[in-house]
Design a protein around this motif. Structure first.
Motif, PDB file in Angstrom:
ATOM      1  N   VAL A  41      -4.016 -15.629   5.130  1.00 47.90           N
ATOM      2  CA  VAL A  41      -4.876 -14.450   5.063  1.00 47.90           C
ATOM      3  C   VAL A  41      -6.303 -14.874   4.730  1.00 47.90           C
ATOM      4  O   VAL A  41      -6.519 -15.689   3.835  1.00 47.90           O
ATOM      5  N   LYS A  42      -7.244 -14.285   5.443  1.00 48.40           N
ATOM      6  CA  LYS A  42      -8.655 -14.490   5.127  1.00 48.40           C
ATOM      7  C   LYS A  42      -9.229 -13.157   4.688  1.00 48.40           C
ATOM      8  O   LYS A  42      -9.200 -12.179   5.419  1.00 48.40           O
ATOM      9  N   MET A  43      -9.782 -13.129   3.476  1.00 43.87           N
ATOM     10  CA  MET A  43     -10.338 -11.890   2.948  1.00 43.87           C
ATOM     11  C   MET A  43     -11.619 -11.527   3.697  1.00 43.87           C
ATOM     12  O   MET A  43     -12.415 -12.390   4.049  1.00 43.87           O
ATOM     13  N   LEU A  44     -11.806 -10.240   3.931  1.00 36.37           N
ATOM     14  CA  LEU A  44     -13.029  -9.737   4.525  1.00 36.37           C
ATOM     15  C   LEU A  44     -14.087  -9.641   3.432  1.00 36.37           C
ATOM     16  O   LEU A  44     -13.881  -8.995   2.410  1.00 36.37           O
ATOM     17  N   ALA A  45     -15.217 -10.327   3.629  1.00 35.81           N
ATOM     18  CA  ALA A  45     -16.283 -10.302   2.623  1.00 35.81           C
ATOM     19  C   ALA A  45     -16.683  -8.855   2.356  1.00 35.81           C
ATOM     20  O   ALA A  45     -16.981  -8.098   3.278  1.00 35.81           O
ATOM     21  N   GLY A  46     -16.702  -8.479   1.088  1.00 32.69           N
ATOM     22  CA  GLY A  46     -16.918  -7.084   0.748  1.00 32.69           C
ATOM     23  C   GLY A  46     -18.320  -6.792   0.260  1.00 32.69           C
ATOM     24  O   GLY A  46     -19.273  -7.519   0.557  1.00 32.69           O
ATOM     25  N   ASP A  47     -18.453  -5.733  -0.509  1.00 33.70           N
ATOM     26  CA  ASP A  47     -19.739  -5.350  -1.065  1.00 33.70           C
ATOM     27  C   ASP A  47     -19.652  -5.359  -2.588  1.00 33.70           C
ATOM     28  O   ASP A  47     -18.595  -5.539  -3.174  1.00 33.70           O
ATOM     29  N   ALA A  48     -20.796  -5.148  -3.238  1.00 36.37           N
ATOM     30  CA  ALA A  48     -20.851  -5.228  -4.696  1.00 36.37           C
ATOM     31  C   ALA A  48     -20.044  -4.134  -5.366  1.00 36.37           C
ATOM     32  O   ALA A  48     -19.537  -4.313  -6.477  1.00 36.37           O
ATOM     33  N   THR A  49     -19.895  -3.014  -4.704  1.00 38.10           N
ATOM     34  CA  THR A  49     -19.195  -1.873  -5.304  1.00 38.10           C
ATOM     35  C   THR A  49     -17.687  -2.010  -5.223  1.00 38.10           C
ATOM     36  O   THR A  49     -16.967  -1.749  -6.188  1.00 38.10           O
ATOM     37  N   HIS A  50     -17.183  -2.465  -4.081  1.00 45.36           N
ATOM     38  CA  HIS A  50     -15.739  -2.405  -3.832  1.00 45.36           C
ATOM     39  C   HIS A  50     -15.040  -3.756  -3.844  1.00 45.36           C
ATOM     40  O   HIS A  50     -13.820  -3.806  -3.807  1.00 45.36           O
ATOM     41  N   GLY A  51     -15.789  -4.842  -3.884  1.00 43.13           N
ATOM     42  CA  GLY A  51     -15.170  -6.149  -3.833  1.00 43.13           C
ATOM     43  C   GLY A  51     -14.705  -6.485  -2.439  1.00 43.13           C
ATOM     44  O   GLY A  51     -15.097  -5.879  -1.445  1.00 43.13           O
ATOM     45  N   ASN A  52     -13.831  -7.488  -2.328  1.00 41.43           N
ATOM     46  CA  ASN A  52     -13.351  -7.978  -1.040  1.00 41.43           C
ATOM     47  C   ASN A  52     -11.986  -7.379  -0.723  1.00 41.43           C
ATOM     48  O   ASN A  52     -11.085  -7.402  -1.555  1.00 41.43           O
ATOM     49  N   LEU A  53     -11.851  -6.859   0.490  1.00 43.47           N
ATOM     50  CA  LEU A  53     -10.596  -6.243   0.927  1.00 43.47           C
ATOM     51  C   LEU A  53     -10.192  -6.813   2.275  1.00 43.47           C
ATOM     52  O   LEU A  53     -11.012  -7.339   3.019  1.00 43.47           O
ATOM     53  N   THR A  54      -8.923  -6.674   2.598  1.00 43.09           N
ATOM     54  CA  THR A  54      -8.453  -6.884   3.958  1.00 43.09           C
ATOM     55  C   THR A  54      -7.190  -6.062   4.152  1.00 43.09           C
ATOM     56  O   THR A  54      -6.513  -5.719   3.179  1.00 43.09           O
ATOM     57  N   THR A  55      -6.895  -5.700   5.389  1.00 41.06           N
ATOM     58  CA  THR A  55      -5.591  -5.117   5.679  1.00 41.06           C
ATOM     59  C   THR A  55      -4.621  -6.239   5.992  1.00 41.06           C
ATOM     60  O   THR A  55      -5.016  -7.322   6.427  1.00 41.06           O
ATOM     61  N   PHE A  56      -3.326  -5.976   5.791  1.00 41.07           N
ATOM     62  CA  PHE A  56      -2.326  -7.023   6.002  1.00 41.07           C
ATOM     63  C   PHE A  56      -0.991  -6.415   6.362  1.00 41.07           C
ATOM     64  O   PHE A  56      -0.623  -5.337   5.899  1.00 41.07           O
ATOM     65  N   SER A  57      -0.247  -7.141   7.198  1.00 37.18           N
ATOM     66  CA  SER A  57       1.160  -6.836   7.466  1.00 37.18           C
ATOM     67  C   SER A  57       1.824  -8.118   7.924  1.00 37.18           C
ATOM     68  O   SER A  57       1.164  -9.071   8.338  1.00 37.18           O
ATOM     69  N   SER A  58       3.139  -8.153   7.853  1.00 37.46           N
ATOM     70  CA  SER A  58       3.894  -9.332   8.259  1.00 37.46           C
ATOM     71  C   SER A  58       5.203  -8.895   8.908  1.00 37.46           C
ATOM     72  O   SER A  58       5.751  -7.847   8.553  1.00 37.46           O
ATOM     73  N   THR A  59       5.688  -9.686   9.838  1.00 34.56           N
ATOM     74  CA  THR A  59       6.977  -9.379  10.455  1.00 34.56           C
ATOM     75  C   THR A  59       8.142  -9.775   9.557  1.00 34.56           C
ATOM     76  O   THR A  59       9.292  -9.463   9.862  1.00 34.56           O
ATOM     77  N   LYS A  60       7.846 -10.472   8.439  1.00 36.05           N
ATOM     78  CA  LYS A  60       8.875 -10.850   7.477  1.00 36.05           C
ATOM     79  C   LYS A  60       8.404 -10.473   6.076  1.00 36.05           C
ATOM     80  O   LYS A  60       7.209 -10.397   5.814  1.00 36.05           O
ATOM     81  N   PRO A  61       9.329 -10.226   5.141  1.00 36.93           N
ATOM     82  CA  PRO A  61       8.913  -9.890   3.774  1.00 36.93           C
ATOM     83  C   PRO A  61       8.204 -11.067   3.111  1.00 36.93           C
ATOM     84  O   PRO A  61       8.603 -12.223   3.274  1.00 36.93           O
ATOM     85  N   VAL A  62       7.146 -10.761   2.372  1.00 34.55           N
ATOM     86  CA  VAL A  62       6.367 -11.792   1.685  1.00 34.55           C
ATOM     87  C   VAL A  62       5.989 -11.293   0.298  1.00 34.55           C
ATOM     88  O   VAL A  62       6.127 -10.115  -0.014  1.00 34.55           O
ATOM     89  N   VAL A  63       5.488 -12.204  -0.532  1.00 35.08           N
ATOM     90  CA  VAL A  63       4.923 -11.827  -1.821  1.00 35.08           C
ATOM     91  C   VAL A  63       3.498 -12.370  -1.877  1.00 35.08           C
ATOM     92  O   VAL A  63       3.220 -13.475  -1.419  1.00 35.08           O
ATOM     93  N   CYS A  64       2.605 -11.580  -2.423  1.00 42.84           N
ATOM     94  CA  CYS A  64       1.193 -11.944  -2.530  1.00 42.84           C
ATOM     95  C   CYS A  64       0.968 -12.713  -3.833  1.00 42.84           C
ATOM     96  O   CYS A  64       1.519 -12.343  -4.874  1.00 42.84           O
ATOM     97  N   PRO A  65       0.159 -13.777  -3.823  1.00 43.46           N
ATOM     98  CA  PRO A  65      -0.151 -14.491  -5.068  1.00 43.46           C
ATOM     99  C   PRO A  65      -0.698 -13.554  -6.135  1.00 43.46           C
ATOM    100  O   PRO A  65      -1.323 -12.536  -5.833  1.00 43.46           O
ATOM    101  N   ASP A  66      -0.484 -13.934  -7.396  1.00 45.68           N
ATOM    102  CA  ASP A  66      -0.725 -12.988  -8.476  1.00 45.68           C
ATOM    103  C   ASP A  66      -2.190 -12.784  -8.827  1.00 45.68           C
ATOM    104  O   ASP A  66      -2.507 -11.955  -9.679  1.00 45.68           O
ATOM    105  N   ASP A  67      -3.128 -13.513  -8.197  1.00 42.65           N
ATOM    106  CA  ASP A  67      -4.537 -13.231  -8.461  1.00 42.65           C
ATOM    107  C   ASP A  67      -5.151 -12.323  -7.401  1.00 42.65           C
ATOM    108  O   ASP A  67      -6.369 -12.206  -7.285  1.00 42.65           O
ATOM    109  N   TYR A  68      -4.296 -11.673  -6.613  1.00 39.96           N
ATOM    110  CA  TYR A  68      -4.725 -10.649  -5.662  1.00 39.96           C
ATOM    111  C   TYR A  68      -3.969  -9.354  -5.956  1.00 39.96           C
ATOM    112  O   TYR A  68      -2.889  -9.383  -6.548  1.00 39.96           O
TER     113      TYR A  68
END
Length: 376
Positions: free
Chosen positions: A193-220
């Motif tokens: 995953v590559k995060m979309l560079a965000g703005d000062a108000t909202h931070g960095n976001l991205t949309t995500f989906s996977s064809t298999k179940p996954v877990v996101c690292p705990d600093d996201y």
């Protein structure tokens, strides 16, 4: 549970995910096809942890003598290299390159790591057991009979009882190869995953989906969405476990990281739709909104017809007259975004296959926009 607010207006980009890091061992899954992917290929060095199936513990070394650890942070990393008789298992150097130090089944029944010992067994073959999605292997010694690799216990520090005659029914002999560097994770199909560079108000976001179940690292952070009154309200997923084919939003530091294949299924409901493995091309009669950055402000913007949202992303499909922008709420605070305009990527010039710019694409024709072909 957390929420936050934004408004959207036309599209721009949809990006992926990613920053490699250690996570708790129960979240790791093995690498299918390790016998093909393990050796060095075109300069890519694959590095693995070697985990025993019965004890969910990792092979490490106390000096030159092998032992087990339940802590992945203290586990030894290995590279698997093709040899004349099968494969040799080497320590990985700190920089991820292959060490000259090889794993051998010495005697008495202990595992040693040395640069060379003719009396030991260096060569192994991998006999696959388990399912394709949860593959594991018996490590069969080629040079010496009865010296197949075995784990004595999860906490053994003596190095005794590390080899014998392997049997799939004896799970002390069943091993899994867990990707330990970016090359191995990519070869194993871990979603990057590559995060979309965000703005000062909202931070960095991205949309995500996977064809298999996954877990996101705990600093996201991971959020699902519900829709009402022209607003997508976002609710945080506490355990960061993302089921297959579920659209979510990820928030965190700018950059890239890997989602980790997940051993435990989860059920989530989200108004965001997964793009699947092939991506999503917006049809003429669809009203689709996607995450993008316009004029240095993050938002969900209406996506132009024939635009393709990439694989591994998510979008919102409207059924009413939402206009060109939808509000996004993280906790009720609403931040206004200026009136929507067509984003730069969607408004780029269109060319035919001869390279001539066209003013209006004709249905059924093949055109090029932003360097990509599309069919009207």
């Amino acid at each position: 549970m957390r929420k936050f607010t934004l408004i959207f207006a036309s599209l721009l980009a949809f990006v992926g995910v990613a920053k490699a890091q250690n996570v708790s061992e129960e979240l790791y899954k093995t690498t299918p096809g390790v016998e093909v992917k393990a050796s060095e290929t075109e300069g890519a060095q694959y590095v693995y942890y070697l985990r025993n199936s019965k004890y969910s513990s990792f092979l490490t070394f106390n000096g030159a003598l092998g032992n087990m650890t339940t802590d992945v942070a203290s586990a030894q990393k290995y590279t698997i290299v093709a040899s004349t008789n099968g494969y040799t298992i080497h320590w990985a150097n700190a920089d991820g390159t292959t060490s000259n130090t090889k794993v051998q089944a010495g005697g008495p029944p202990k595992i040693w790591a040395t640069e060379n010992n003719a009396s030991g067994s260096y060569d192994f073959t991998f006999e696959k057991v388990g399912t394709a999605e949860d593959a594991a292997y018996l490590l069969k010694a080629v040079n010496k009979s009865g010296r197949d690799l075995k784990a004595p216990s999860a906490s053994d520090a003596s190095g005794s009882g590390y080899y014998g005659t392997a049997s799939a029914s004896n799970t002390e002999y069943v091993w899994q190869f867990i990707p330990a560097n970016d090359a191995a994770k990519e070869a194993a199909g871990w979603p990057k995953v590559k995060m979309l560079a965000g703005d000062a108000t909202h931070g960095n976001l991205t949309t995500f989906s996977s064809t298999k179940p996954v877990v996101c690292p705990d600093d996201y952070q991971v959020f699902t969405a519900t829709y009402a009154d022209n607003t997508l309200s976002l609710e945080e997923v506490a355990d960061r476990v993302i089921p297959a084919n579920t659209g979510v939003i990820v928030k965190g530091a700018e950059g890239s990281f890997f989602m980790v294949p997940n051993a435990t299924e989860n059920t989530l409901t989200s108004a965001l739709i997964a793009t699947g493995a092939e991506g999503k091309t917006v049809a003429e009669d669809e009203t689709i909104f996607g995450l993008g950055l316009q004029d240095a402000t993050l938002g969900f913007y209406k996506v132009k017809e024939s635009t393709t949202i990439g694989a591994g992303k998510a979008y919102f499909q409207a059924t009413g007259s939402e206009g060109s922008a939808i509000s996004l709420s993280f906790g009720g605070a609403t931040t206004g975004i200026h009136a929507a305009t067509i984003a730069a990527e969607s408004n780029a010039p269109v060319f035919d296959l001869s390279g001539r710019r066209v003013q209006k694409a004709v249905k059924g024709g093949i055109y090029i926009q932003n360097g990509k072909k599309f069919v009207k």
